[in-house]
Design an enzyme around this catalytic site. Structure first.
Site, PDB file in Angstrom:
ATOM      1  N   LEU A  45       0.856  -1.175   0.000  1.00 46.61           N
ATOM      2  CA  LEU A  45       0.000   0.000   0.000  1.00 46.61           C
ATOM      3  C   LEU A  45       0.896   1.229   0.000  1.00 46.61           C
ATOM      4  O   LEU A  45       1.945   1.228   0.644  1.00 46.61           O
ATOM      5  CB  LEU A  45      -0.899   0.030   1.247  1.00 46.61           C
ATOM      6  N   ASP A  46       0.482   2.267  -0.693  1.00 42.20           N
ATOM      7  CA  ASP A  46       1.221   3.521  -0.626  1.00 42.20           C
ATOM      8  C   ASP A  46       1.305   3.987   0.821  1.00 42.20           C
ATOM      9  O   ASP A  46       0.422   3.689   1.640  1.00 42.20           O
ATOM     10  CB  ASP A  46       0.515   4.603  -1.444  1.00 42.20           C
TER      11      ASP A  46
END
Length: 221
Positions: free
Chosen positions: A65-66
């Site tokens: 995930l960013d």
């Protein structure tokens, strides 16, 4: 993606929350502001991966995930699980849903099919590129609209898993995610102190046990 050299990394320090665990997998609720994996510089090493490895020394991350995105993040506890889960993601048999707050009024359902490629001159930005981009598809469903803030709550389902895919696709159709410092033209005007993107759902057949797994997370906005 590389971090801006002027960026000051101040990850949240609350303990990680485990939302699912079996003999092969552990799934956490990653807070916004925490890297999924260590950055290149020593001051960017604190990450979900290193925190999980503190408890499970053989753990391997299965997807990412960013940093600005929160939500469900899965790790394999051992090598066999890592290989099996990797094949599962490659076969696109994992269903992932996200909740986002986007700018403007977005009603109904639709699909964004726009190829993506790294914007090398402006990294870590990604961009739509019809000739050189890799295929990318995102499904969206408008849930409700807040007229006072001109913000829509949407359900996003990535069919592919390109870097920044949801963020770029929403911007491309004129509805950037609120608080997105890379793709929203007025990110500071967000009602939240973060980017409003949360991985809220993960469903798959556990590749080693054959059991059906469905994980739902609480959306913090």
């Amino acid at each position: 993606m590389p971090l801006d050299e002027n960026f000051v990394y101040m990850p949240p320090q609350e303990p990680l929350i485990i939302v699912y665990e079996d003999d092969d997998l552990v799934v956490i609720d990653k807070p916004a502001g925490l890297l999924s994996v260590p950055g290149r510089l020593p001051e960017h090493h604190d990450s979900a991966y290193l925190r999980v490895v503190d408890v499970y020394p053989n753990a391997k991350i299965t997807h990412r995930l960013d940093m600005a995105t929160s939500g469900i993040l899965m790790f394999a506890k051992h090598r066999d699980a890592e290989v099996a889960v990797s094949k599962m993601f490659q076969a696109r048999t994992v269903k992932k849903n996200y909740i986002a707050l986007v700018q403007g009024q977005l009603h109904g359902e639709g699909s964004v099919n726009e190829p993506l490629i790294a914007d090398w001159e402006n990294r870590p930005r990604q961009m739509v590129h019809d000739e050189l981009g890799k295929p990318a598809q995102t499904l969206y469903q408008g849930l409700n609209y807040d007229e006072t803030q001109d913000i829509s709550r949407v359900l996003l389902t990535p069919i592919t898993g390109r870097s920044h895919q949801l963020r770029v696709h929403m911007m491309h159709i004129g509805h950037p995610i609120t608080g997105d410092k890379i793709y929203h033209p007025n990110a500071a005007q967000s009602p939240l102190k973060r980017m409003a993107l949360h991985a809220c759902y993960l469903a798959f057949i556990q590749p080693l046990s054959g059991e059906s797994v469905e994980i739902k997370g609480n959306v913090p906005f």
